[in-house]
Write a protein that holds these residues in place. Sequence first.
Motif, mmCIF file in Angstrom:
data_model
loop_
_atom_site.group_PDB
_atom_site.id
_atom_site.type_symbol
_atom_site.label_atom_id
_atom_site.label_comp_id
_atom_site.label_asym_id
_atom_site.label_seq_id
_atom_site.Cartn_x
_atom_site.Cartn_y
_atom_site.Cartn_z
ATOM 1 N N GLU A 1 0.810 -1.216 0.000
ATOM 2 C CA GLU A 1 0.000 0.000 0.000
ATOM 3 C C GLU A 1 0.846 1.269 0.000
ATOM 4 O O GLU A 1 0.527 2.258 0.678
ATOM 5 N N ARG B 1 2.625 2.243 -3.251
ATOM 6 C CA ARG B 1 2.917 2.685 -4.613
ATOM 7 C C ARG B 1 2.040 3.879 -4.974
ATOM 8 O O ARG B 1 0.817 3.812 -4.884
ATOM 9 N N ARG B 2 2.682 4.967 -5.403
ATOM 10 C CA ARG B 2 1.946 6.209 -5.643
ATOM 11 C C ARG B 2 1.630 6.467 -7.111
ATOM 12 O O ARG B 2 0.929 7.421 -7.433
ATOM 13 N N ARG B 3 2.149 5.632 -7.987
ATOM 14 C CA ARG B 3 1.929 5.834 -9.420
ATOM 15 C C ARG B 3 1.578 4.494 -10.048
ATOM 16 O O ARG B 3 2.343 3.536 -9.961
ATOM 17 N N VAL B 4 0.412 4.423 -10.688
ATOM 18 C CA VAL B 4 -0.086 3.171 -11.243
ATOM 19 C C VAL B 4 -0.554 3.435 -12.676
ATOM 20 O O VAL B 4 -1.221 4.438 -12.937
ATOM 21 N N CYS C 1 -5.984 -3.623 -4.928
ATOM 22 C CA CYS C 1 -4.582 -3.665 -5.351
ATOM 23 C C CYS C 1 -3.720 -3.386 -4.132
ATOM 24 O O CYS C 1 -3.516 -2.224 -3.751
ATOM 25 N N SER D 1 -0.810 -0.683 -4.068
ATOM 26 C CA SER D 1 -1.070 0.732 -4.335
ATOM 27 C C SER D 1 -1.512 1.480 -3.089
ATOM 28 O O SER D 1 -2.104 0.909 -2.170
ATOM 29 N N ILE E 1 -5.582 5.495 -4.294
ATOM 30 C CA ILE E 1 -5.837 5.015 -5.659
ATOM 31 C C ILE E 1 -6.938 3.962 -5.643
ATOM 32 O O ILE E 1 -7.863 3.998 -6.462
ATOM 33 N N THR F 1 -1.423 9.195 -10.505
ATOM 34 C CA THR F 1 -0.363 9.518 -9.555
ATOM 35 C C THR F 1 -0.952 10.238 -8.352
ATOM 36 O O THR F 1 -1.728 11.191 -8.507
ATOM 37 N N THR G 1 7.592 4.639 -5.334
ATOM 38 C CA THR G 1 7.182 4.867 -3.944
ATOM 39 C C THR G 1 8.008 5.998 -3.343
ATOM 40 O O THR G 1 9.196 6.154 -3.633
#
Length: 413
Positions: free
Chosen positions: A111, A113-116, A145, A148, A152, A178, A247
């Motif tokens: 939990e 990840r800032r960009r997917v 997910c 993420s 998000i 993002t 991240t």
Amino acid sequence: MSARFTIARLGSQGDGIAEADGGEVFVPFTLPGETVTAAREKHSATLMSVLEASPLRIDPACRHFTECGGCALQHFEAEAYRQWKREKVVQALKAKGIACDIAALVPCAPETRRRVVFSARRTEAGMLLGFVRALSSEIIPIEECPISLPAIVAALGRLRALADLVCATSKAFHMTVTVTASGLDVAVQDGGKLGDHQRRIASNFVTAEGLARLSVDGEIVVEPKKPVVQFGSVAVAVPPGAFMQATEAAERTMAELVGQHLSRAKKVADLFAGCGSFALRLAAKSEVHAVEGDAPALAALDRAFRFASGLKRVTSERRDLFRRPLTFKELNAFDGLVFDPPRAGAEDQSKQIARSDVPMVAAVSCNPVTLARDLRILIDGGYALKSVTPIDQFLWSAHVEAVALLEKPKRRR
């Protein structure tokens, strides 16, 4: 037709490898020592069942695991997974004859990840938003997910609705989301050309739903709040589709390693500088010359510096370092250097660095193979490799980052 396989080891992409008639067979979602049945097609196979499980097999964290094409290793016990990932860096360096103490892997928390990058497509049943199944063009819609940021995941319904509003094609397209300090920044690629009516509806939706920005193929459609990220103490208004580390924690770790190594440098070169994640932090102590080929990223870096306070001077230069690397004579103006190239590495630039007199160098990489090649060039040019730190920021994937720190004794004049 399925067959029985015994998994001997993991491959570089995280697939289990079995020895069979006709050569190696790659079986995703398996672990060394396991006996499985799988449907084979030449050198790849689809897992059917696990007959004898490894003691390192654990329950995956996500209901979409094995389908969505994102994670490869959710079934792998955490400590063994981290050791395997570190070993990728060890083996890449060993293949180039490089001996060095390699630190333990800096882990990646779920939990974070800032960009997917989502894939989307309009179908008769409605808008699909999710990830593409491995080795396929099929989009698997997702409801969760665990890699993420929760912001998000909580927005999946709104993002699916927005994808429907901006879709102007029958083909699949991409939506990069993002998390910024201002809210979600959404960049759509290959979704088709929007008509005026479509733009108005999408703009109203973005504003009503509190999103920070919507851009389509690099053009801003609406920007209720300028997306801002923090690089150390400096706020940067990032352009649409700008590269950022996946991240924030990994970026901070990289920056700390680089900053400590270059702390005595008065003048630093930041090559492949992006929007300034290293340059703007380093400028707290050193003058920095940032070199980057992407004009919007460089403009964002320069603008952030001009509005910041308490920094040393930061100059910027737009330059394609693959076509025209900084020469060793240009580099000799600096006493510290960091470079963070794309996956292809920086072979030609490394050759120039190797010829230079820059005493302290930090090499940041997302590809252990090209990192090892570039480090070999630097070592052959007189640099001593002081440390290598692997960093995980692509949780449960085969990708691993690394920061290598090097020094070169001053030459006698």
